[in-house]
Each structure stands twice: as C-alpha cells, then as structure tokens.
Design a protein around this motif. Structure first.
Motif, PDB file in Angstrom:
ATOM      1  N   PHE A 133      32.726  56.455  58.802  1.00 26.86           N
ATOM      2  CA  PHE A 133      32.917  55.303  59.661  1.00 26.86           C
ATOM      3  C   PHE A 133      34.375  54.879  59.566  1.00 26.86           C
ATOM      4  CE2 PHE A 133      28.455  55.182  58.262  1.00 26.86           C
ATOM      5  CZ  PHE A 133      27.854  55.333  59.496  1.00 26.86           C
ATOM      6  N   VAL A 134      35.054  54.832  60.701  1.00 25.97           N
ATOM      7  CA  VAL A 134      36.492  54.574  60.725  1.00 25.97           C
ATOM      8  C   VAL A 134      36.798  53.142  61.161  1.00 25.97           C
ATOM      9  CG1 VAL A 134      38.682  55.304  61.775  1.00 25.97           C
ATOM     10  CG2 VAL A 134      36.942  57.013  61.198  1.00 25.97           C
ATOM     11  N   GLY A 163      39.746  55.430  73.599  1.00 17.78           N
ATOM     12  CA  GLY A 163      40.107  56.518  72.700  1.00 17.78           C
ATOM     13  C   GLY A 163      40.204  56.140  71.232  1.00 17.78           C
ATOM     14  N   GLU A 164      39.941  54.880  70.874  1.00 14.93           N
ATOM     15  CA  GLU A 164      39.960  54.480  69.467  1.00 14.93           C
ATOM     16  C   GLU A 164      38.802  55.161  68.737  1.00 14.93           C
ATOM     17  OE1 GLU A 164      39.489  50.552  66.573  1.00 14.93           O
ATOM     18  OE2 GLU A 164      39.022  50.380  68.710  1.00 14.93           O
ATOM     19  N   VAL A 165      39.106  55.804  67.619  1.00 14.61           N
ATOM     20  CA  VAL A 165      38.076  56.500  66.846  1.00 14.61           C
ATOM     21  C   VAL A 165      37.265  55.480  66.055  1.00 14.61           C
ATOM     22  CG1 VAL A 165      37.628  58.195  65.023  1.00 14.61           C
ATOM     23  CG2 VAL A 165      39.429  58.622  66.714  1.00 14.61           C
ATOM     24  N   VAL A 166      35.950  55.524  66.254  1.00 11.88           N
ATOM     25  CA  VAL A 166      35.013  54.649  65.558  1.00 11.88           C
ATOM     26  C   VAL A 166      34.398  55.383  64.368  1.00 11.88           C
ATOM     27  CG1 VAL A 166      32.815  53.417  65.813  1.00 11.88           C
ATOM     28  CG2 VAL A 166      34.539  53.296  67.619  1.00 11.88           C
ATOM     29  N   ALA A 167      34.118  56.681  64.555  1.00 14.41           N
ATOM     30  CA  ALA A 167      33.512  57.480  63.487  1.00 14.41           C
ATOM     31  C   ALA A 167      33.847  58.953  63.698  1.00 14.41           C
ATOM     32  CB  ALA A 167      31.999  57.279  63.454  1.00 14.41           C
ATOM     33  N   ARG A 168      33.816  59.701  62.599  1.00 14.78           N
ATOM     34  CA  ARG A 168      33.971  61.161  62.647  1.00 14.78           C
ATOM     35  C   ARG A 168      32.699  61.771  62.071  1.00 14.78           C
ATOM     36  NH1 ARG A 168      39.333  59.610  61.154  1.00 14.78           N
ATOM     37  NH2 ARG A 168      40.734  60.160  62.878  1.00 14.78           N
ATOM     38  N   VAL A 169      32.135  62.700  62.828  1.00 11.61           N
ATOM     39  CA  VAL A 169      30.880  63.332  62.415  1.00 11.61           C
ATOM     40  C   VAL A 169      31.121  64.814  62.199  1.00 11.61           C
ATOM     41  CG1 VAL A 169      28.496  63.830  63.084  1.00 11.61           C
ATOM     42  CG2 VAL A 169      29.525  61.635  63.689  1.00 11.61           C
ATOM     43  N   GLY A 212      32.316  49.596  65.827  1.00  8.24           N
ATOM     44  CA  GLY A 212      32.065  49.856  67.237  1.00  8.24           C
ATOM     45  C   GLY A 212      31.582  48.589  67.904  1.00  8.24           C
ATOM     46  N   ARG A 213      32.479  47.915  68.591  1.00  9.67           N
ATOM     47  CA  ARG A 213      32.133  46.632  69.227  1.00  9.67           C
ATOM     48  C   ARG A 213      31.896  46.781  70.721  1.00  9.67           C
ATOM     49  NH1 ARG A 213      36.221  44.813  65.392  1.00  9.67           N
ATOM     50  NH2 ARG A 213      35.138  43.618  63.795  1.00  9.67           N
ATOM     51  N   GLU A 214      31.778  48.020  71.185  1.00  7.14           N
ATOM     52  CA  GLU A 214      31.567  48.300  72.611  1.00  7.14           C
ATOM     53  C   GLU A 214      30.863  49.644  72.730  1.00  7.14           C
ATOM     54  OE1 GLU A 214      35.506  49.864  74.417  1.00  7.14           O
ATOM     55  OE2 GLU A 214      36.105  48.565  72.745  1.00  7.14           O
ATOM     56  N   ASP A 215      30.638  50.093  73.951  1.00  6.32           N
ATOM     57  CA  ASP A 215      30.049  51.417  74.163  1.00  6.32           C
ATOM     58  C   ASP A 215      30.949  52.468  73.531  1.00  6.32           C
ATOM     59  OD1 ASP A 215      28.287  49.977  75.715  1.00  6.32           O
ATOM     60  OD2 ASP A 215      28.917  50.863  77.618  1.00  6.32           O
ATOM     61  N   VAL A 216      30.330  53.514  72.982  1.00  3.84           N
ATOM     62  CA  VAL A 216      31.097  54.586  72.342  1.00  3.84           C
ATOM     63  C   VAL A 216      30.670  55.943  72.897  1.00  3.84           C
ATOM     64  CG1 VAL A 216      31.640  53.310  70.227  1.00  3.84           C
ATOM     65  CG2 VAL A 216      29.516  54.623  70.370  1.00  3.84           C
ATOM     66  N   TYR A 217      31.555  56.916  72.768  1.00  2.00           N
ATOM     67  CA  TYR A 217      31.391  58.201  73.432  1.00  2.00           C
ATOM     68  C   TYR A 217      31.666  59.346  72.460  1.00  2.00           C
ATOM     69  CZ  TYR A 217      31.953  55.090  77.384  1.00  2.00           C
ATOM     70  OH  TYR A 217      31.803  54.057  78.273  1.00  2.00           O
ATOM     71  N   ALA A 218      31.043  60.482  72.735  1.00  2.00           N
ATOM     72  CA  ALA A 218      31.342  61.716  72.006  1.00  2.00           C
ATOM     73  C   ALA A 218      31.430  62.840  73.031  1.00  2.00           C
ATOM     74  CB  ALA A 218      30.264  62.015  70.971  1.00  2.00           C
ATOM     75  N   HIS A 219      32.410  63.696  72.838  1.00  2.00           N
ATOM     76  CA  HIS A 219      32.630  64.835  73.730  1.00  2.00           C
ATOM     77  C   HIS A 219      32.600  66.104  72.882  1.00  2.00           C
ATOM     78  CE1 HIS A 219      35.639  67.305  76.296  1.00  2.00           C
ATOM     79  NE2 HIS A 219      34.396  67.586  76.621  1.00  2.00           N
ATOM     80  N   ASP A 275      33.058  69.585  64.141  1.00  2.00           N
ATOM     81  CA  ASP A 275      33.466  68.183  64.076  1.00  2.00           C
ATOM     82  C   ASP A 275      33.479  67.563  65.465  1.00  2.00           C
ATOM     83  OD1 ASP A 275      34.140  68.304  61.251  1.00  2.00           O
ATOM     84  OD2 ASP A 275      35.909  69.439  61.860  1.00  2.00           O
ATOM     85  N   VAL A 276      33.159  66.274  65.519  1.00  2.00           N
ATOM     86  CA  VAL A 276      33.279  65.513  66.764  1.00  2.00           C
ATOM     87  C   VAL A 276      33.634  64.066  66.402  1.00  2.00           C
ATOM     88  CG1 VAL A 276      30.827  64.880  66.961  1.00  2.00           C
ATOM     89  CG2 VAL A 276      32.246  65.049  69.024  1.00  2.00           C
ATOM     90  N   ASP A 277      34.530  63.490  67.176  1.00  2.00           N
ATOM     91  CA  ASP A 277      34.876  62.083  67.010  1.00  2.00           C
ATOM     92  C   ASP A 277      34.041  61.240  67.955  1.00  2.00           C
ATOM     93  OD1 ASP A 277      36.833  62.639  65.125  1.00  2.00           O
ATOM     94  OD2 ASP A 277      38.493  62.545  66.564  1.00  2.00           O
ATOM     95  N   ILE A 278      33.663  60.073  67.481  1.00  2.00           N
ATOM     96  CA  ILE A 278      33.019  59.067  68.322  1.00  2.00           C
ATOM     97  C   ILE A 278      34.101  58.039  68.624  1.00  2.00           C
ATOM     98  CG2 ILE A 278      31.230  57.304  68.456  1.00  2.00           C
ATOM     99  CD1 ILE A 278      29.631  58.965  66.417  1.00  2.00           C
TER     100      ILE A 278
END
Length: 162
Positions: free
Chosen positions: A86-87, A131-137, A90-97, A123-126
C-alpha cells in the motif's frame, strides 16, 4: 471464449459486482486488460478510503487468466503467491492496467517446454485517474506443460539415426 463475453461475465461475478469492481476492457487477443474499482460507501474502510482487500481483489485473477488464454489448453497456469504494497490512500476510483507482452509468453513456453514447472512474477500498479500510485501488486504464476502435451511433443521428435 471471446474476450467481450469474458468481460461481461466477470462484471456479473458477485465478488466483483457487489464490490464495485468493473472490467472495463479486455483486448480480443488477450494481451491487455483494464479494471476499475469505484469508491462507494459500501466498500470504504474505517478511514473512508479504498478497502485493502478490494484493492487486491481487483487484480487477483487477471495475470493468471491472461496467461491461460495466451498459452492455450496445453498448460497448467495457477496463482502461486501474491503480495500487495500500500503506497497511498485511495480516496477515489482506482485503476489497474495489465499488459502481457508476447515476449513473456515466448519465455514461458520455452521454459516449460521440457515439462518443468516455471515460476514467474508479474507486477501491476493500482493508480488513480491522474496516475498516482495507490498500491503495487505482485502475483507469482506457476506454469507447466500438461503431461499429454509433453508426451505428444516427445512423440513428434524424430528418432535418432544411426
């Protein structure tokens, strides 16, 4: 299964549907996928940010599923391990690509050709929309050529000449 059908079914799957996780796009060649986790009153944690379990859940099956579709039915593909860092809140919608490069599939096929198990990390960033990173998985996949495909491959090899 067509990628568009898969996307619709995933969006109806109760763990995603009831947690506001939505698969936005799956490429027809199964190399890319985009998913969003919408922040809703029912999926916020005590401090009103994205619930950590949902952050992990929004990424959980996708490296495995993309790899399965790319490799085909001759391979076992399983999740072996995973982790999340957890970086930021997440105070808004978040995305992963997710983007699965053809070279990675080629590497997996080559490494598994002899029937050995192959372990590989993905690896994928959320991120937020900006584009602010919320988490790294990180997810580790287990890949192995199925026994039937191994025996077929060995039967196809020419016999040694003397």
């Amino acid at each position: 299964m067509r990628a568009s059908t898969f996307r619709r079914l995933m969006n109806l799957w109760p763990p995603f549907l009831f947690n506001s996780i939505c698969v936005q796009q799956v490429s027809e060649d199964w190399t890319e996928l985009r998913v969003v986790l919408r922040l809703r009153p029912w999926n916020r944690n005590y401090v009103r940010t994205q619930f950590g379990g949902n952050l992990f859940a929004m990424t959980d099956p996708f490296w495995m599923l993309l790899t399965m579709h790319q490799l085909g039915n001759d391979y076992f593909v399983w999740d072996k391990a995973g982790g999340i860092e957890f970086v930021a809140p997440g105070r808004e919608d978040v995305y992963a690509h997710f983007k699965l490069e053809p070279s990675v599939i080629d590497e997996l096929r080559a490494a598994a050709a002899g029937g050995d198990k192959v372990l590989r990390w993905f690896d994928v960033d959320i991120t937020t929309r900006s584009g602010e990173v919320v988490a790294r998985v990180r997810k580790q996949l287990y890949v192995r050529l199925k026994p039937k495909a191994r025996s077929e491959a060995s039967n196809e090899q020419p016999a040694p000449t003397t």
